[in-house]
Enzyme design. Structure first.
Site, PDB file in Angstrom:
ATOM      1  N   ARG A   1       0.837  -1.200   0.000  1.00 15.15           N
ATOM      2  CA  ARG A   1       0.000   0.000   0.000  1.00 15.15           C
ATOM      3  C   ARG A   1       0.875   1.254   0.000  1.00 15.15           C
ATOM      4  NH1 ARG A   1       0.870   2.279   4.806  1.00 15.15           N
ATOM      5  NH2 ARG A   1       1.099   1.009   6.690  1.00 15.15           N
TER       6      ARG A   1
ATOM      7  N   VAL B   1       4.385   4.107   8.063  1.00 11.95           N
ATOM      8  CA  VAL B   1       4.111   3.105   9.083  1.00 11.95           C
ATOM      9  C   VAL B   1       2.837   3.455   9.840  1.00 11.95           C
ATOM     10  CG1 VAL B   1       5.527   4.319  10.803  1.00 11.95           C
ATOM     11  CG2 VAL B   1       5.103   1.889  11.058  1.00 11.95           C
TER      12      VAL B   1
ATOM     13  N   TYR C   1      -0.132   1.639  12.949  1.00 11.43           N
ATOM     14  CA  TYR C   1      -0.453   0.591  13.914  1.00 11.43           C
ATOM     15  C   TYR C   1      -1.934   0.260  13.757  1.00 11.43           C
ATOM     16  CZ  TYR C   1      -2.020  -1.255  18.403  1.00 11.43           C
ATOM     17  OH  TYR C   1      -2.631  -2.010  19.379  1.00 11.43           O
ATOM     18  N   HIS C   2      -2.235  -1.035  13.837  1.00 14.43           N
ATOM     19  CA  HIS C   2      -3.632  -1.472  13.917  1.00 14.43           C
ATOM     20  C   HIS C   2      -3.784  -2.266  15.201  1.00 14.43           C
ATOM     21  CE1 HIS C   2      -4.246  -0.313   9.792  1.00 14.43           C
ATOM     22  NE2 HIS C   2      -3.339  -1.172   9.353  1.00 14.43           N
TER      23      HIS C   2
ATOM     24  N   ALA D   1      -6.324   7.011   9.482  1.00 17.03           N
ATOM     25  CA  ALA D   1      -5.170   6.937   8.582  1.00 17.03           C
ATOM     26  C   ALA D   1      -5.548   6.141   7.343  1.00 17.03           C
ATOM     27  CB  ALA D   1      -3.999   6.269   9.295  1.00 17.03           C
ATOM     28  N   ILE D   2      -4.963   6.536   6.224  1.00 16.88           N
ATOM     29  CA  ILE D   2      -5.303   5.903   4.947  1.00 16.88           C
ATOM     30  C   ILE D   2      -4.042   5.431   4.243  1.00 16.88           C
ATOM     31  CG2 ILE D   2      -6.245   6.341   2.623  1.00 16.88           C
ATOM     32  CD1 ILE D   2      -8.085   8.392   3.774  1.00 16.88           C
ATOM     33  N   GLY D   3      -4.148   4.265   3.617  1.00 15.80           N
ATOM     34  CA  GLY D   3      -3.071   3.810   2.736  1.00 15.80           C
ATOM     35  C   GLY D   3      -3.698   2.835   1.771  1.00 15.80           C
TER      36      GLY D   3
ATOM     37  N   ALA E   1      -8.233   3.258   8.418  1.00 14.15           N
ATOM     38  CA  ALA E   1      -8.330   2.766   9.789  1.00 14.15           C
ATOM     39  C   ALA E   1      -8.753   3.914  10.686  1.00 14.15           C
ATOM     40  CB  ALA E   1      -6.982   2.209  10.239  1.00 14.15           C
TER      41      ALA E   1
ATOM     42  N   CYS F   1       2.652   7.379  10.430  1.00 12.71           N
ATOM     43  CA  CYS F   1       2.507   7.977   9.101  1.00 12.71           C
ATOM     44  C   CYS F   1       3.708   8.828   8.721  1.00 12.71           C
ATOM     45  CB  CYS F   1       1.221   8.809   9.001  1.00 12.71           C
ATOM     46  SG  CYS F   1      -0.233   7.845   9.467  1.00 12.71           S
TER      47      CYS F   1
END
Lengths: 154, 292
Positions: free
Chosen positions: B120, B124, B126-127, B188-190, B203, B219
């Site tokens: 993606r 970086v 985190y989830h 956050a988007i990727g 996310a 990010c």
């Protein structure tokens, strides 16, 4: 970008033709794929990159995923990727063959794709395995027309 | 170049299963049927999107990732023969995990060793539990073939959720993809697009413990702050002295989920077909996403 999108949406609602970046450069001696890659053929070798139209749509390229040397590429299949603003998109090979050189400059300077899409921003060189495939690609006039039609749709 | 048009050749179109945001009966099978590209419309002409609802499940990252990739590969093959699957949307949570984008710098990991390097865009992130993750697998040829539009649309979904459901005013920061409330990043988007089929996604921190973000440079934004809906509500409620309102974490996640899918259907103009699926069934079926 938002203005352009608003303008093109309004224009398509009103059914008028859009004044857009019809000024994206298209070079005469190159061949083009409908996924916006260009190829410059010199004998059995080809240099590949993405077009001015593509880089303009992408915005600032922050990363280019280059293929490994010696990789086999197939026309129409992905060989790498470009990233801009958190979105990575595949770049597809306009020709089939073997990757013999990649533009390592793009590791440190991915923006070359934006600034010089047909020269310093070249992405890979391929040893062609099938010159006949070139017949399926567009010339500069057809590609210009293709870009205009694609932009008019959205 | 594939052109999608409403067919006019006298054939009976597929009977699609849902025309509105109603739940289909929980299915034990992941069923996505293939049909000619032009027929992926519901009765009122909105494009259908299947929603695989695991919003209360902790789905291992590797499994969700491989599931997405298998659907994308299947769709790319079908598109070459002028067919496609429906758009789909997976919504889930992950157990704690760090992931990098294709071009991400490992410096932003600050020494963390366990992570996934993905294809993606973005840096970086985190989830973890309490964070709702949406992975839309859309064919942008049905929507707008413009990745910038797509990113803005994903942001729009979350901004509308924050505004309509929680009265939180969110914003975009120019040049920094994502959804912000003040100087805190809440979503956050990727994404990755392959022949205009998108995967990865967005996310949203709902009730997530935000401490793991401190272990990285989220990010890639030095000094960047991360927020969550829960913390933002807590701050706004305590400042307004409007009495005690208690949301359990479970309620907050469910409310956010309902709002996310509602706003997603509006922003992307799709009719959703909700398919609740248990983690066990998902893991069992993920290697064969296409069954008719």
């Amino acid at each position: 970008m938002a203005m352009r999108l608003w303008a093109s949406k309004s224009a398509s609602y009103l059914k008028i033709s859009v004044f857009n970046r019809g000024f994206a450069t298209v070079l005469k001696d190159l061949k083009y794929a409908d996924s916006h890659e260009w190829v410059k053929v010199e004998g059995s070798s080809a240099t590949v990159g993405i077009t001015d139209h593509a880089q303009d749509h992408l915005g600032d390229v922050v990363y280019v995923e280059l293929p490994e040397l010696g990789t086999a590429v197939t026309q129409g299949s992905s060989f790498g990727a470009v990233e801009s603003v958190k979105a990575t998109s595949d770049i597809n090979s306009p020709v089939s063959g073997k990757v013999v050189e990649v533009n390592k400059e793009l590791d440190d300077s991915p923006g070359l794709v934006n600034g010089s899409p047909y020269e310093k921003g070249w992405i890979m060189k391929v040893e062609l395995s099938n010159n006949d495939e070139l017949k399926t690609l567009m010339d500069s006039d057809s590609y210009s027309k293709f870009c205009d039609e694609e932009d008019a749709k959205h | 170049m594939i052109t999608v048009t409403i067919p006019n050749f006298g054939l009976t179109p597929f009977q699609l299963t849902s025309v509105s945001l109603k739940r289909s009966s929980p299915c034990n099978q992941v069923s996505i049927f293939r049909c000619p590209l032009a027929l992926l419309m519901t009765d009122d002409q909105k494009r259908r999107c299947d929603v695989f609802d695991m919003h209360n499940e902790l789905v291992p990252y590797a499994d969700a990732w491989s599931w997405q990739k298998s659907i994308v590969e299947e769709r790319k093959k079908l598109i070459d023969s002028d067919e496609d699957l429906c758009d789909s949307l997976v919504i889930l949570q992950h157990p704690p995990v760090y992931t990098l984008g294709a071009g991400s710098s490992e410096d932003h990991l600050k020494g963390i060793k366990n992570y996934y390097r993905t294809e993606r865009g973005g840096e970086v992130t985190y989830h973890g539990p309490g964070q709702l993750v949406m992975y839309p697998i859309l064919n942008l040829r049905y929507h707008t073939m413009d990745l910038h539009w797509y990113l803005r649309a994903l942001e729009e979904v979350v901004m509308r959720v924050l505004s309509s459901t929680f009265c939180i005013k969110a914003s975009r920061h120019k040049g920094l993809t994502g959804v912000w409330v003040g100087d805190q990043k809440v979503a956050a988007i990727g994404v990755r697009a392959s022949k205009w089929i998108t995967f990865h996604g967005i996310a949203v921190n709902v009730t997530a413990d935000l401490t793991p973000f401190k272990q990285i440079v989220p990010c890639g934004i030095q000094g960047g702050q991360v927020g969550s809906i829960k913390e933002l509500l807590r701050e706004s409620l305590s400042s307004e002295e409007c009495g005690e309102i208690h949301y359990t974490d479970y309620e907050l996640v469910n409310t956010t989920y309902e709002s996310l899918i509602k706003e997603f259907s509006k922003v992307f103009q799709v009719e959703l077909c909700i398919k609740p699926i248990s983690l066990a069934n998902f893991l069992e079926k993920k290697t064969s996403p296409v069954t008719v």
